[in-house]
Design an enzyme around this catalytic site. Structure first.
Site: not given
Lengths: 354, 354, 354, 354
Positions: B157-158
Site C-alpha cells: 500500500g502507499c
C-alpha cells in the site's frame, strides 16, 4: 469604558493594515456596528485607497492608507490594532500605551511571559519586558476575565489557538501523560503572510506538502507556556507545522498517551461541559474529525475527539480559519470583550462551504 | 525465466486497467523497452480505445480495453498485474497462478500474512489463505531476494511504503522505544481512486484538509506486520491519514521516542549505510525535510531525519508519489526484479518540479 | 404583501436543499433578519439534520431535512425556493403556484419564454408553457419592477448573469456590431453541482482547464433571449464555457467589435450612469480587469472595460461568485424585492480575499 | 556538424539555469542520450549544487551552478541555451555567436523580425538588429528546414506556440476572415517565472482567475508576425491571456469567423493532412476539445476543432504544457533538429494524467 466619538462609536486604528491579517481585520470591522475604522496605516500603500489595492472592499472601505505617524494614530484612535512583525510591534506599542490607548497586538512580542524565553526563540532582546506582566494573552476561552480590563492584549498565534483550545479540557485532568503530547499541524499558505517570497509562490506551493521549522517553530514556547499554566506542570510538546496547498484553514492533529481508556463518550461529555458557554468552540460528534472547510471565514474552532483503544492514545483534531480565529477574528472577539459588546458582534457567520 | 513471445518481449496483461493505478501502470509500461502490453481489461470501458478514454496516451496506447475473460488474459500474458479492489482480486488470482502465470497484485488481499488479521480489518473472509505463505510482500528494499523467485507479489500500500522505508533503518536498532511510533500522513486525492464519489469531488476536497479513518485505516495491520517482522517484536502504531487538496504525493511525518540522543549526523549516516545500494531511496541532508513535489511522477522515496533534542524524539518525513512508488512504479520495480531487468528500467526519471 | 407568520417573519421553504445552490441559500438565509426557514427537503438526506451533513452550519441550522411532500411544503411556507434540476422543477412548481405560494425557481424551466426554444435546447417537452408569460426573469438590474409583483421568479443562470450585466449598457447603443459578440467564460467547479460524477472528481479537475459544451451550452438561448430583448434585435452569441481548478468564481471575457473607437473614458462613464443606483454592480477603474477573488462569497458583479484601439474591439471582463450572484444570492435579492425588504438584506458583505 | 567532445557527446551550457525554464531544460536534458550538460550558470545560486536547490534532481544533476563568465561558457559548450530575461539575452548572445557557438535563446529578443516593432512592444532599443535576419523562429512545424542550419534559434513564446500551431492549417485557406481572429488564453502560474513577486504568491492566485495585459501583451506581435507570414496578409489578433490556479498548462481558445460552413469532418481532415508527419501535434477527434491535463510534462500540442454552424465560427482549442512545448521541450526539439538527432529524443513521453 473609553471616551466615545461624537457618533458614539469606538474609533479604531490599524497599524500595518495591508498584510493578510490587517486586511482581514478591515473586512471584519467594516461590518461591525459599534466601531468605526478611523485610520489605517501602510508603508507600502500610503496615499492609495484601500479598495484600489484590494478591490474586494470596493464600496466598503474606500478610505486611504496613511503613512505611519504615531501621533496621528493616537489622535484618531480609541483602540489600536498592531498588525506588525515582531520586534517592530514592541518598538511602538509602549508609546501607544503611554498615551492611554488600548492595544490589541497581533505580533508575538507580548505573548511570552518570560523575556528570556522570548529572547531565546526570537533571537531578539525584549525592549519592554516591564509590560509583559500586565499584557493579557488574548485567548478568550481561557482569559476572558483578564481581557475585560486589559490595556494590552497579546493576540495568540494561529497554531497555539488551535492547540490550546483542543488541549485545555484534557490537560487539567489525570487522564493523560503530560510528556506525551505530539502536535502535527497543517496550514494554508495565507498563514505565511503577504510579502513577496519565493517559498510561497504559487508554483512552489501547489501540488506539494512540506514540513518546516520541525521542532524549532516559534509557536512552541507559546503553546508550552499556556499548557504549563493550565496543567500546573512544565509541559513540553513536539510540534511540526506543514504547509499545504490551500489558502485558508489550519488543522492540528494532536496525539496524547492516555493513562487509561475512558468510557465511551466520556471525553466528549467533558469537552461539552468545559465549553458549554463558549460561542466559538464547536465539538464534533463522536468519531467525526474536524475539517477545515467547515470553519472557513468563521471564528469557530471545531474540535474532534477520537480514542484509539488499541494504542491507548487520544487523537484530537482541531480546525480553525487561520486568518479568523487564528488571528483577526479572535482580535475582534477580544475587542468585543474589552468594550462590553456582545462577544460575537461582527463575527456572526457560519463556516462557508464549499 | 519465462517463455518469451516471438519478439523476445514479456507479454504483460493488466486487469482493471482504467483506474488511476492501472492507468499509471500503462503509462510507465508504455515506455518500458523489454515488455509489451498485450491485454488491458476494463468493465467500464470495454471496446473503447485507451486513448479515447485517456487522451494523454494518444499515440502511445491506442489499443482497446477488453472485457474481463480470464482465459483470454491467461492466453495473452506472461505476467499479469491485477489492479482490482480487494476481495475481487483474490477471486481471480488463484486461477491465474494455477495456469502458471506470475501475478503482481495491487490490492491488499495477499499483503497480510495472518488471514484472521486480514478478516478483522477487511471484514471479509479470505478465500485463498493457502497462498499467503508463498506470496511475497513487494517492497524491494526489504524483500528483493524473495521477489526474484516469487509467483505472486503483493504490491504494498502507499502509506505502508512511505512508513516502512522511513522506519526500517531505525526499527532494527536499540535507539527507539518501539511502542512510541506515531504516524501522521498526508495524501493527495488520487489515492482515493477513480470512481465517482461525492467525498472526492473537487469542491468537497479543495481548500480543505481532513483526517479520516483515524486509528482504523486498513493500512495499519500492514505497517504493523512489517515493522514487527523487522524488529522481531510486536509493534503497534498510531496512524492518521489526511486528505489534502493536491492530486499526487504522500508525506508521512513520523514521531518516535528516542532512548537517548544520538550524536549529530549519526542517524543520517546510519540511513545512508542502510540504503547505500538502493536506487529509489534518497536521503535529505541534515535538517531538511522531504517534500512531495520533489518526487512527483518518480519512483523515489525521499526521507528526512530531524532529531528534537528538547523532547528526545526523532521526527521523520517520508515523501513518495502515491501512484508511483506508492503503487504502479513499485509494481514495475517488482516486475524488473522478477525478470532480471535493470531495476530502474522504465522508471528512470527525476521528480518533476514544478 | 404576504400573510406573515405570528412572529411577523416570512416562512421560507427550500425544495432540494442539499445541493450547493440549496446549501448556499440556507447559509445566506440563516442570517436574514426578516425571514425564517420553515422547511428544507432533500431526498438524499431526509431525517438527517442539516448540520450533521454540513457541519459548517453547526449551531446555525440544526433542523432536519424532510422528504418531499408538496402539501407539507405548501403548508409550512409563504415563499418556496425550488433548487431542483430542470424538468423536475416544472413538475411541481405549478402545484405550488396554484396553492397561492410564490416561487423562486433556481432551475432553467421558466427562463426561456419560447417553449419551442426551450424544447430544442433542453430536449424536453415543456409541461406548463402557460406559465412562461407571467414568470419573471429574475435579474433585478433589468426586471426589478416586474419582480416586485411576480408570482414566479425564474432565477437566472450563472453564465447569463455575468454576460447580460456586462452587455446591457452596451447592447442598447449604436457603438457595437450586434453580430460580433463572443463570450469566453471560466467557471469554478462548484458550478457543476453536488452529485458524484467522475468528471468533477478532484484528480480529474485539478491542474487542468477544459472547454465543454462548445457552442451548445444550454445557457446560450438564455443569453440570446435577454440580449435580444434589450437590443430589440435578434442577437446570436458564440459561447464557450471552461472549467478551471477552483471552487467558486466565474469570469466571462467578452469580445465585441466596435463601430468606432469611443473617446477615452466614455464607456466607463456610460456604465457608471447605467448602474448608478445598483447595489450589486461594481465597475473597475479604467484599464483594470474584474478578478473573481474580489467577489468571492459576495453578491457583486464586477465589470471591467478595455478598449483595444488596434483591433477596434471592446473586451469586457465580468466576475461573479457563481453560487451567490450566479445563483442563491441573486435569489435572495429577488426575495428581498418581492417582499419590499432592503435589497441587500442578508447580502451585505464585501468579497472575501484572500 | 559540430565538433564533438571526446566522449562524442554534445556539450551543452545553460545560462540562467535556475528559473523554471532553465530547470525544465536541465530536467529534460539530464535524460538525453546524446548530450552532456557541461555548465550551468545562476547568479542567485552560484556555487550551490543544483540538487541542493532543486532536490527533485537529487542523484540526477548534482553539479554546481557557476557564476556567469562568458569565456567559461564558451569554452565549455558546443551549444548554449540562454534562459535570460529579454534585453539581458541580447547583451550576451552576439558574443556567443561571434565565438562560433550555436545559441538557442528562450527570450523574446530575436523573435520579432522588425526591430521597430520589437522596440514598440518591449520599450527597449534593439542592440543587435543585424542578427534578426539570420535568427530562425524556432517553431519546428513551420521552420524545420531553416532550423537545421541556424546559428541562432529564437525559441517561441508559450502563447504564440499554442496559437500559431492551431491557426497554421487554417490561415492558409480561404475559409476564414483573417481580421476576425480572437484568442482567449488561460495559463498556469509557472508561466510567470520564478522570481519573488506578490502577484504570483499562492494566496493571491489560488481560487482566482484573472485577465492581464488585455490587448497589450508582448506575445501579440509575435503571433501577428507569424500568422501574417503564413497568410501573406497583414494579420491582427485580439489576445487576452488569463492566469488560472494551476502550475502547468496553457489552453488557447480561438474564435474565427468562417466564410462558409465546411462539410462535416473537412477541417479535421485538413488538419490531419497538414500535420501528418509531425511527432508533437495531436488532433482531437471531432467535437472533443483539447484539455491541458492530457499534455502535462509532454511536448505535445493537442488541438481540438469545433464548428459552430449557428454563428458561422470555428472554435479551436489548443493545449500545451507551457514549460515543455511552450518553452524547454521545444528548445530541446530545436536542438535535436540542429544536430540531426531523432526529433523526439529526450522528449518521448505521453502526457502525465492525473
Amino acid at each position: 469604558m473609553e471616551i466615545y466619538n461624537i457618533e458614539g462609536m469606538i474609533k479604531v486604528g490599524i497599524v500595518g493594515a495591508s498584510g493578510y491579517t490587517g486586511l482581514e481585520l478591515i473586512r471584519i470591522l467594516s461590518k461591525h456596528p459599534e466601531i468605526k475604522i478611523s485610520i489605517l496605516t501602510s508603508e507600502r500603500y500610503a496615499n492609495s485607497s484601500v479598495s484600489s489595492i484590494f478591490p474586494s472592499l470596493l464600496g466598503w472601505v474606500d478610505m486611504k492608507y496613511k503613512d505611519f505617524l504615531p501621533e496621528e494614530i493616537i489622535d484618531k484612535s480609541d483602540l489600536i490594532f498592531t498588525a506588525l512583525p515582531h520586534k517592530k510591534a514592541m518598538s511602538i506599542i509602549p508609546i501607544f500605551l503611554k498615551s492611554g490607548k488600548r492595544v490589541i497586538d497581533m505580533s508575538a512580542d507580548y505573548r511570552i511571559k518570560d523575556p528570556h524565553i522570548y529572547e531565546r526563540w526570537y533571537s531578539n532582546i525584549h525592549t519592554s519586558p516591564e509590560l509583559l506582566n500586565s499584557a493579557v494573552y488574548g485567548l478568550p476561552e481561557i482569559y476572558r476575565a483578564e481581557i475585560k480590563s486589559a490595556k494590552l492584549v497579546a493576540n495568540p498565534g494561529c497554531y497555539p489557538t488551535s492547540v490550546i483550545l483542543a488541549m485545555a479540557p484534557l490537560i487539567k485532568t489525570d487522564l493523560i501523560y503530560n510528556d506525551s503530547i505530539i502536535v502535527d499541524s497543517k496550514s494554508g499558505i495565507s498563514g505565511a503572510g503577504r510579502s513577496p517570497d519565493l517559498a510561497f509562490q504559487f508554483a512552489e506551493c501547489n501540488e506539494n506538502v512540506r514540513a518546516y521549522s520541525i521542532s524549532v517553530h516559534r509557536h512552541i514556547p507559546e503553546i508550552e507556556q499556556e499548557l504549563s499554566i493550565l496543567s500546573g506542570e512544565d509541559i513540553k510538546v513536539s510540534f511540526t507545522p506543514h504547509l499545504i496547498p490551500m489558502t485558508r484553514g489550519l488543522l492540528s492533529t494532536i496525539y496524547v498517551n492516555l493513562r487509561e481508556i475512558p468510557m465511551e463518550g466520556y471525553l466528549l461529555e467533558r469537552y461539552k461541559e468545559f465549553y458549554k458557554y463558549e460561542p466559538f468552540v464547536r465539538l464534533m460528534e463522536e468519531g467525526r474529525s474536524a475539517d477545515t472547510h467547515n470553519v472557513t471565514t468563521s471564528n469557530y474552532c471545531d474540535i474532534g475527539i477520537n480514542v484509539d483503544v488499541r494504542t491507548k492514545r487520544v487523537v484530537l483534531t482541531s480546525a480553525i480559519d487561520n486568518l479568523v480565529k487564528g488571528a483577526s477574528g479572535q482580535a475582534v472577539q477580544n475587542m468585543n470583550i474589552l468594550y462590553g459588546f456582545r462577544e460575537d458582534m461582527g463575527l456572526e457567520c457560519p463556516g462557508i462551504f464549499p
